[in-house]
Design a protein around this motif. Sequence first.
Motif, PDB file in Angstrom:
ATOM      1  N   TRP A 187       0.825  -1.202   0.000  1.00 26.37           N
ATOM      2  CA  TRP A 187       0.000   0.000   0.000  1.00 26.37           C
ATOM      3  C   TRP A 187       0.866   1.261   0.000  1.00 26.37           C
ATOM      4  O   TRP A 187       0.548   2.248  -0.655  1.00 26.37           O
ATOM      5  N   LEU A 188       1.955   1.250   0.750  1.00 18.81           N
ATOM      6  CA  LEU A 188       2.798   2.439   0.883  1.00 18.81           C
ATOM      7  C   LEU A 188       3.857   2.565  -0.203  1.00 18.81           C
ATOM      8  O   LEU A 188       4.530   3.591  -0.295  1.00 18.81           O
ATOM      9  N   ARG A 189       4.019   1.545  -1.012  1.00 19.57           N
ATOM     10  CA  ARG A 189       5.037   1.560  -2.056  1.00 19.57           C
ATOM     11  C   ARG A 189       4.946   2.773  -2.981  1.00 19.57           C
ATOM     12  O   ARG A 189       5.962   3.432  -3.235  1.00 19.57           O
ATOM     13  N   PRO A 190       3.777   3.160  -3.501  1.00 24.32           N
ATOM     14  CA  PRO A 190       3.725   4.349  -4.357  1.00 24.32           C
ATOM     15  C   PRO A 190       4.088   5.638  -3.620  1.00 24.32           C
ATOM     16  O   PRO A 190       4.746   6.518  -4.183  1.00 24.32           O
ATOM     17  N   ALA A 191       3.694   5.764  -2.354  1.00 28.88           N
ATOM     18  CA  ALA A 191       4.025   6.968  -1.591  1.00 28.88           C
ATOM     19  C   ALA A 191       5.526   7.063  -1.349  1.00 28.88           C
ATOM     20  O   ALA A 191       6.116   8.157  -1.435  1.00 28.88           O
ATOM     21  N   VAL A 192       6.163   5.946  -1.059  1.00 24.60           N
ATOM     22  CA  VAL A 192       7.613   5.946  -0.841  1.00 24.60           C
ATOM     23  C   VAL A 192       8.335   6.282  -2.142  1.00 24.60           C
ATOM     24  O   VAL A 192       9.298   7.061  -2.138  1.00 24.60           O
ATOM     25  N   ALA A 193       7.884   5.750  -3.254  1.00 20.53           N
ATOM     26  CA  ALA A 193       8.501   6.055  -4.548  1.00 20.53           C
ATOM     27  C   ALA A 193       8.338   7.535  -4.883  1.00 20.53           C
ATOM     28  O   ALA A 193       9.287   8.172  -5.374  1.00 20.53           O
ATOM     29  N   ARG A 194       7.162   8.092  -4.606  1.00 19.91           N
ATOM     30  CA  ARG A 194       6.929   9.514  -4.849  1.00 19.91           C
ATOM     31  C   ARG A 194       7.841  10.365  -3.971  1.00 19.91           C
ATOM     32  O   ARG A 194       8.418  11.349  -4.424  1.00 19.91           O
ATOM     33  N   MET A 195       8.000   9.974  -2.713  1.00 21.41           N
ATOM     34  CA  MET A 195       8.875  10.704  -1.807  1.00 21.41           C
ATOM     35  C   MET A 195      10.327  10.659  -2.293  1.00 21.41           C
ATOM     36  O   MET A 195      11.041  11.667  -2.258  1.00 21.41           O
ATOM     37  N   ARG A 196      10.759   9.519  -2.790  1.00 26.38           N
ATOM     38  CA  ARG A 196      12.123   9.409  -3.308  1.00 26.38           C
ATOM     39  C   ARG A 196      12.324  10.273  -4.547  1.00 26.38           C
ATOM     40  O   ARG A 196      13.391  10.873  -4.728  1.00 26.38           O
TER      41      ARG A 196
END
Length: 182
Positions: A163-172
């Motif tokens: 679930w958090l994978r897209p948010a972490v990628a966006r943050m990176r």
Amino acid sequence: MRIRRWLRQIEPRILAELDRPSLAWAKPWLDRHELFAFTRRPLARGLAIGLLCGLIPGPLQVAATIVLCSMLRANVVMGVATTFYTNPFTIVPLYALAFQIGSAVLPGEQVMPVFNHAAAGASGWLPALSEWVSALGWPVVIGLPVMGFWFALNGYLLFTWWWLRPAVARMRRIRSRLPRPV
């Protein structure tokens, strides 16, 4: 991303179903937002509870899932749907795995009884399965809860990661665009 959008779209429809007169008796108990919220935490909790309760024998799986989901504020739909990973095709390998786990935990050597469904014939495989499960004994009694908690923990962590994978990628991506301090 599409799955999350779809889950958020069905939430109002499920909540509208609670307004039926036949469910009026359960409305105070079921009218908690988390029980039918399609957000990360309730969904992850529901998945973990469904994985844990899916190993409960017999028809108590769904009832136990609903009770635990209401107590722990988890998504009931996800919990109940997840319990169906145990079915006639998966129950024998899961019980064999539970036996192996229980044998590793218990002292002494444990020997798994042979599942002799061929001798029972087509009509007698269900009694043969019942007899085999009862012959598994303490290793299964110990192995099922250990396996259930292991499934629940890993299911919760994997779902949260997914679930958090897209948010972490966006943050990176955002961090990579920022100027580096000199």
